[in-house]
Scaffold this motif. Structure first.
Motif, PDB file in Angstrom:
ATOM      1  N   HIS A 168       0.841  -1.189   0.000  1.00 45.04           N
ATOM      2  CA  HIS A 168       0.000   0.000   0.000  1.00 45.04           C
ATOM      3  C   HIS A 168       0.881   1.245   0.000  1.00 45.04           C
ATOM      4  CE1 HIS A 168      -3.871  -2.049   0.713  1.00 45.04           C
ATOM      5  NE2 HIS A 168      -3.105  -2.948   1.327  1.00 45.04           N
ATOM      6  N   LEU A 169       0.557   2.201  -0.863  1.00 46.16           N
ATOM      7  CA  LEU A 169       1.315   3.435  -0.960  1.00 46.16           C
ATOM      8  C   LEU A 169       0.720   4.470  -0.009  1.00 46.16           C
ATOM      9  CD1 LEU A 169       1.801   3.627  -4.833  1.00 46.16           C
ATOM     10  CD2 LEU A 169       3.239   2.503  -3.128  1.00 46.16           C
ATOM     11  N   ALA A 170       1.571   5.095   0.779  1.00 50.36           N
ATOM     12  CA  ALA A 170       1.119   6.059   1.792  1.00 50.36           C
ATOM     13  C   ALA A 170       0.493   7.287   1.131  1.00 50.36           C
ATOM     14  CB  ALA A 170       2.294   6.483   2.673  1.00 50.36           C
ATOM     15  N   THR A 171      -0.337   8.003   1.870  1.00 47.74           N
ATOM     16  CA  THR A 171      -1.004   9.205   1.375  1.00 47.74           C
ATOM     17  C   THR A 171      -0.660  10.389   2.274  1.00 47.74           C
ATOM     18  OG1 THR A 171      -3.030   9.018   2.678  1.00 47.74           O
ATOM     19  CG2 THR A 171      -2.902   7.706   0.658  1.00 47.74           C
ATOM     20  N   LEU A 172      -1.109  11.566   1.856  1.00 47.78           N
ATOM     21  CA  LEU A 172      -0.974  12.781   2.668  1.00 47.78           C
ATOM     22  C   LEU A 172      -2.311  13.173   3.288  1.00 47.78           C
ATOM     23  CD1 LEU A 172       1.393  14.932   0.398  1.00 47.78           C
ATOM     24  CD2 LEU A 172       1.974  13.763   2.542  1.00 47.78           C
ATOM     25  N   GLY A 222      -5.154  13.743   1.983  1.00 44.48           N
ATOM     26  CA  GLY A 222      -5.891  14.784   1.274  1.00 44.48           C
ATOM     27  C   GLY A 222      -7.231  14.312   0.776  1.00 44.48           C
ATOM     28  N   PRO A 223      -8.006  15.222   0.158  1.00 42.36           N
ATOM     29  CA  PRO A 223      -9.357  14.889  -0.293  1.00 42.36           C
ATOM     30  C   PRO A 223      -9.403  14.057  -1.562  1.00 42.36           C
ATOM     31  CG  PRO A 223      -8.816  17.158  -0.840  1.00 42.36           C
ATOM     32  CD  PRO A 223      -7.679  16.644  -0.005  1.00 42.36           C
ATOM     33  N   THR A 224      -8.296  13.941  -2.275  1.00 44.50           N
ATOM     34  CA  THR A 224      -8.257  13.125  -3.486  1.00 44.50           C
ATOM     35  C   THR A 224      -7.192  12.042  -3.328  1.00 44.50           C
ATOM     36  OG1 THR A 224      -6.661  14.614  -4.529  1.00 44.50           O
ATOM     37  CG2 THR A 224      -8.989  15.046  -4.949  1.00 44.50           C
ATOM     38  N   HIS A 225      -7.379  10.936  -4.049  1.00 47.57           N
ATOM     39  CA  HIS A 225      -6.405   9.863  -3.958  1.00 47.57           C
ATOM     40  C   HIS A 225      -5.154  10.236  -4.737  1.00 47.57           C
ATOM     41  CE1 HIS A 225      -8.322   8.846  -7.812  1.00 47.57           C
ATOM     42  NE2 HIS A 225      -7.240   8.155  -8.099  1.00 47.57           N
ATOM     43  N   PRO A 226      -3.980   9.773  -4.286  1.00 49.19           N
ATOM     44  CA  PRO A 226      -2.733  10.127  -4.967  1.00 49.19           C
ATOM     45  C   PRO A 226      -2.732   9.702  -6.429  1.00 49.19           C
ATOM     46  CG  PRO A 226      -2.289   9.161  -2.820  1.00 49.19           C
ATOM     47  CD  PRO A 226      -3.748   8.964  -3.089  1.00 49.19           C
ATOM     48  N   GLY A 227      -2.045  10.495  -7.243  1.00 51.40           N
ATOM     49  CA  GLY A 227      -1.901  10.174  -8.653  1.00 51.40           C
ATOM     50  C   GLY A 227      -0.520   9.631  -8.931  1.00 51.40           C
TER      51      GLY A 227
END
Length: 376
Positions: free
Chosen positions: A84-88, A90-95
């Motif tokens: 699984h790739l980490a996120t920040l 935010g309101p949208t999924h990472p691109g």
């Protein structure tokens, strides 16, 4: 760095190049032996997968979702385990935008305030946010090479500027083409040459930054538009360029040179990828084609099918895409090979082919959503 792959959905028009007759079905089937289609596994609770990148090691990057708008960026490892790739948060999924040979991923992720930031993901899926020079609020990494040099853009309000990030995440602003107001770096090869675009009003120029950082206009074919779609490690560039009459033509620029029209280029044609032997693929009207030097080779359709779309090319000169409902590969002579599917499959297509010849693509069963699959 993997050979670029891009959808040819924009390359549709009434014009076409003559296509040789389809290969006899017996020969198509004979070349099909040995490959098996396998669906990429899903995390618990997710229903749909999409994937756009695969390296020679067999690592794949994409997203999964639960069908209710909850997206999860993931990397499938060569053994098909999921990282699984980490996120920040935010309101949208990472691109995710690019995948290096060692599995490092480049792209962007949003913070809770809605701003997008250039990031890379390492071996364990950990995220590293790339530097944004003072005064810029958003950024995106569009490509990364095998030395972990990433390129993209930084922006604030309506201003966009090209940038290069070193392996340490530090940013270096790239020069702007004279008189242009916006610019973005979209490709970097393993030599460190950078490619992208610069624009002002209705004019869009394809550009190259050499190893010293000097920017050069790749030119056009008499019009006001040019676009880079694929590059190789020699510095050869392919894409599209505007002609004086407004046509869009497939174009190539040799190392340190400017765009010229490819053989057979007609209205609504474009080249999308080039390997290190300077073999290029693309489309003319509704027809997928390959260029070997100045020779144009049609990529033939499957029996009883008219249309062809090509998406990716490897160093051996084998390409992948679709002919009608069939996922196919083409050899260097343009002969198609149908990729095998399960009996319940409605349609399929190949998206990426890597060095060993494995194909990443999609299959859709009757009554179900699209799933990412691998043929190997």
């Amino acid at each position: 760095m993997m050979v670029s792959s891009v959808v040819l959905s924009a390359l549709v028009a009434a014009s076409s190049v003559s296509v040789a007759q389809a290969a006899p079905e017996s020969s198509v089937t004979a070349r099909n032996a040995g490959k098996v289609m396998r669906e990429l596994p899903l995390p618990a609770g997710d229903l749909v997968s999409t994937a756009a990148f695969m390296n020679d090691a067999g690592q794949i990057v994409g997203t999964t979702d639960d069908g209710r708008g909850h997206y999860h960026p993931v990397r499938w490892e060569a053994d098909r385990s999921i990282t699984h790739l980490a996120t920040l948060n935010g309101p949208t999924h990472p691109g995710t935008k690019a995948l290096a040979a060692d599995g490092t991923v480049a792209g962007s992720a949003a913070t809770p305030d809605g701003h997008e930031h250039a990031v890379t993901w390492g071996g364990a899926g950990a995220l590293m946010r790339l530097e944004e020079p003072t005064g810029f609020a958003d950024s995106v990494a569009n490509d990364i090479n095998d030395h972990h040099v990433a390129v993209g853009s930084v922006s604030v309000n309506s201003t966009t500027r090209p940038v290069r990030w070193g392996a340490d995440g530090k940013a270096t602003m790239l020069d702007m083409l004279l008189h242009m107001t916006h610019s973005q770096a979209t490709h970097v090869n393993d030599r460190g040459e950078i490619f992208g675009w610069a624009s002002q009003y209705n004019a869009k120029h394809a550009v190259r930054w050499d190893l010293s950082g000097q920017v050069t206009d790749l030119g056009n074919l008499g019009g006001t538009w040019g676009e880079v779609r694929g590059v190789n490690d020699r510095g050869t560039v392919v894409g599209s360029a505007g002609a004086l009459n407004g046509d869009t033509l497939a174009a190539r620029a040799w190392p340190a040179q400017t765009f010229h029209a490819l053989a057979g280029a007609r209205q609504s044609s474009g080249a999308i990828a080039v390997n290190n032997s300077d073999v290029a693929i693309g489309g003319i009207g509704y027809d997928a084609v390959q260029w070997q030097g100045n020779e144009l080779i049609p990529l033939r359709p499957m029996p009883d099918v008219r249309d062809t779309k090509v998406h990716s090319l490897n160093e051996a000169g084998t390409s992948t895409g679709a002919s009608g409902k069939y996922a196919v590969t083409w050899d260097a002579t343009g002969q198609p090979t149908e990729l095998p599917v399960e009996p319940s499959t409605r349609s399929a297509y190949g998206w990426v082919i890597n060095g060993p010849g494995h194909v990443l693509g999609y299959a859709q069963r009757w009554g179900e959503g699209r799933r990412a699959v691998v043929w190997s």
